[in-house]
Design an enzyme around this catalytic site. Structure first.
Site, PDB file in Angstrom:
ATOM      1  N   ASP A 158      -1.656   6.661   6.371  1.00 16.86           N
ATOM      2  CA  ASP A 158      -2.748   5.824   5.878  1.00 16.86           C
ATOM      3  C   ASP A 158      -3.083   4.825   6.986  1.00 16.86           C
ATOM      4  O   ASP A 158      -2.329   3.885   7.235  1.00 16.86           O
ATOM      5  CB  ASP A 158      -2.296   5.102   4.600  1.00 16.86           C
ATOM      6  CG  ASP A 158      -3.331   4.106   4.075  1.00 16.86           C
ATOM      7  OD1 ASP A 158      -4.391   3.948   4.709  1.00 16.86           O
ATOM      8  OD2 ASP A 158      -3.061   3.487   3.033  1.00 16.86           O
TER       9      ASP A 158
ATOM     10  N   LYS B 278     -12.334  -1.545   6.069  1.00 16.03           N
ATOM     11  CA  LYS B 278     -11.506  -2.527   6.759  1.00 16.03           C
ATOM     12  C   LYS B 278     -11.972  -2.664   8.213  1.00 16.03           C
ATOM     13  O   LYS B 278     -12.292  -3.731   8.662  1.00 16.03           O
ATOM     14  CB  LYS B 278     -10.031  -2.114   6.730  1.00 16.03           C
ATOM     15  CG  LYS B 278      -9.482  -1.811   5.334  1.00 16.03           C
ATOM     16  CD  LYS B 278      -9.244  -3.064   4.502  1.00 16.03           C
ATOM     17  CE  LYS B 278      -9.068  -2.783   3.020  1.00 16.03           C
ATOM     18  NZ  LYS B 278      -7.847  -2.120   2.654  1.00 16.03           N
TER      19      LYS B 278
ATOM     20  N   TRP C 135       0.827  -1.217   0.000  1.00 20.58           N
ATOM     21  CA  TRP C 135       0.000   0.000   0.000  1.00 20.58           C
ATOM     22  C   TRP C 135       0.853   1.255   0.000  1.00 20.58           C
ATOM     23  O   TRP C 135       0.497   2.247  -0.640  1.00 20.58           O
ATOM     24  CB  TRP C 135      -0.984  -0.010   1.167  1.00 20.58           C
ATOM     25  CG  TRP C 135      -2.040  -1.066   1.004  1.00 20.58           C
ATOM     26  CD1 TRP C 135      -2.229  -2.159   1.802  1.00 20.58           C
ATOM     27  CD2 TRP C 135      -3.025  -1.175  -0.039  1.00 20.58           C
ATOM     28  NE1 TRP C 135      -3.269  -2.918   1.326  1.00 20.58           N
ATOM     29  CE2 TRP C 135      -3.789  -2.348   0.201  1.00 20.58           C
ATOM     30  CE3 TRP C 135      -3.343  -0.399  -1.158  1.00 20.58           C
ATOM     31  CZ2 TRP C 135      -4.840  -2.752  -0.622  1.00 20.58           C
ATOM     32  CZ3 TRP C 135      -4.393  -0.805  -1.982  1.00 20.58           C
ATOM     33  CH2 TRP C 135      -5.122  -1.961  -1.716  1.00 20.58           C
TER      34      TRP C 135
END
Ligand SMILES: *Cc1c(COP(=O)(O)O)cnc(C)c1O
Length: 363
Positions: free
Chosen positions: A173, A197, A103
Site C-alpha cells: 500500500d 494523498k 492502515w
C-alpha cells in the site's frame, strides 16, 4: 503565495502542484476545443480515450513499469483494496502481513474476513513508531503473499528497506508515498495507491499488478467490481471510471516528468523533510515521535509532550495560515504532511513559525 493559497499540511486530500491547477483551470470550460469540460465528457469518446491512454503511458514512463504489469484505475479508494487484495490473490487462503500502524491494521482486519492472516512482525509495542526488522520473517511455504503498508500516514513511518519475502510476492500500500521517490516495480507483485494523498483529487486508486497474478478462477460470489480481471480486460472502463481524477492525475504525471522525474522529486522531498527534522532534532520544545531510521519523508508527527500546549500550537499555526496540522488522535500532537506538492518554502515557513513560538513560550 499566489492566489492567496495557504500552505496546506493535510494528510489528504492534499496540495496539488500549482502549474497543474492552472492548466486545469484553463481547460475547465472547454477542453482543447472539444466544446465541453472533461467533467461532461463521455468516457467512451475518442477525446477521453486519449486522456486515459496518455495518463497510463506517462505513469509507465515515470515509474519504469515493465510490460508484464497492468495499470488499473479503480474507484473505491485504497480501502476497497484492503478487501480486493485477499479476494483476488489468496489461492491458498493464507497471507503474511506486517503490522506497522493504523492502515496495515485495517488491511489485516479486512483480509481476516476472507482467509488466514499471519502477522509476522509488528511495531505495536511502541505505538508503531518504527518499522520492525523484516530480514528474516517466518513465512509459511503456502502463503500467497507478503503485505506491507509502505508509508504509515498516521504514524509517520516508512520502509527504508523492503522485507525479505523469501520468494513470495510483495503487496504494498503506497497511498501516502506514491511517486515520492523512484520505485523498482519488479520488486512487487502488486502496488496500490489512493491518489488523494500524493497525486490528485480523491476517489481513485491506482493498482499496478503483475499480469500473471490476475486470476479468473475467483470466488463466484465476489462482486464484479472488485475483480482485477474485470478492470484489466476492460482497460479500466468496465463501468464509468473516475474520469476527472484520471485527467487530473495524468497532468500530475506529466508535471513530474517535466521536473526531472522521480529522482528529482525524491531529492526535493529529502531536502524539504530535512528542514523540519533538523528543527525537531534541535528544538527543546518539540520532538518527532518516530525512530530516526523509520522516518517518513511525507508525514511528520511531532509533539511537545503536553497535550494543552500541543493544542495551543495547532491553534496558533492555523491562525497564522498553516492548515491541517493537528495530529491524528492515536498519536496526538501535530503532524505535518509534506507531500510532493508542498513547496520547500512551506516547510521553511512552518519551521520559522515554530521557532518563534518556541522562543516566545520558553521565556
Ligand atoms: C489514506 C490511506 C488509505 C485509505 O484511503 P481511502 O482512499 O480513503 O480509502 C489507505 N492506506 C493508506 C496508507 C492511506 O494513507
Amino acid at each position: 503565495m499566489k492566489y492567496n493559497r495557504t500552505f496546506n499540511f493535510s494528510a489528504g486530500p492534499a496540495m496539488m502542484p500549482e502549474p497543474v491547477l492552472e492548466e486545469i483551470r484553463d481547460e475547465v470550460l472547454n477542453y482543447r476545443g472539444s466544446g465541453m469540460s472533461v467533467m461532461e465528457m463521455s468516457h467512451r469518446s475518442k477525446v477521453y480515450q486519449q486522456i486515459i491512454d496518455e495518463a497510463e503511458a506517462d505513469l509507465r514512463d515515470l515509474m519504469g513499469i515493465p510490460d508484464n504489469y497492468k495499470v488499473l484505475f479503480i474507484q473505491g479508494g485504497a480501502t476497497m483494496q484492503f478487501a480486493a487484495v485477499p479476494w483476488n490473490l489468496m489461492k491458498n487462503g493464507k497471507a503474511v502481513y506486517v503490522e506497522t500502524g493504523a492502515w496495515s491494521k485495517k488491511a489485516i482486519e479486512e483480509a481476516r474476513k476472507y482467509g488466514e492472516v499471519i502477522v509476522a512482525a509488528s511495531s505495536k509495542d511502541k505505538n508503531y513508531s518504527y518499522i520492525p526488522d523484516c530480514s528474516n520473517l517466518d513465512i509459511p511455504d503456502d502463503a500467497d503473499y507478503v503485505y506491507i503498508c509502505e508509508n504509515e500516514t498516521i504514524h509517520g513511518t516508512t520502509w527504508s528497506k523492503l522485507p525479505d519475502t523469501k520468494g513470495k510476492i510483495l503487496v504494498s500500500d503506497q497511498s501516502s508515498m506514491f511517486l515520492s521517490k523512484p520505485c523498482n516495480v519488479s520488486d512487487y507483485g502488486l502496488i496500490y495507491a489512493g491518489v488523494q494523498k500524493n497525486v490528485g483529487p480523491a476517489g481513485m486508486v491506482v493498482v499496478i499488478i503483475r499480469e500473471d497474478l490476475i486470476r479468473e478462477d475467483l470466488d463466484p460470489k465476489m462482486p464484479i467490481y472488485m475483480r482485477y480481471d474485470t478492470h484489466s480486460k476492460n482497460g479500466s472502463m468496465y463501468n464509468t471510471p473516475n474520469t476527472w481524477a484520471i485527467y487530473c492525475c495524468g497532468k500530475v504525471f506529466k508535471y513530474l516528468k517535466s521536473i526531472g522525474g522521480l529522482e528529482a522529486m525524491h531529492k526535493r522531498n529529502i531536502e524539504k523533510a530535512q528542514v523540519i527534522y533538523d528543527f525537531l532534532d534541535s528544538s527543546k520544545m518539540f520532538k518527532g515521535t518516530v525512530e530516526k531510521e523509520s522516518r517518513s519523508l511525507m508525514n511528520i508527527p511531532f509533539v511537545t509532550g503536553d497535550a494543552d500546549l500541543d493544542a495551543e500550537v495547532v491553534a496558533a499555526t492555523k491562525a497564522a495560515g498553516y492548515d491541517n496540522l493537528k495530529g491524528h488522535k492515536s498519536v496526538g500532537g501535530l503532524r505535518a504532511s509534506v507531500y510532493n506538492a508542498m513547496p520547500k518554502e512551506g516547510a521553511e515557513a512552518l519551521v520559522d513559525f515554530l521557532k518563534k513560538f518556541e522562543a516566545e513560550h520558553s521565556k
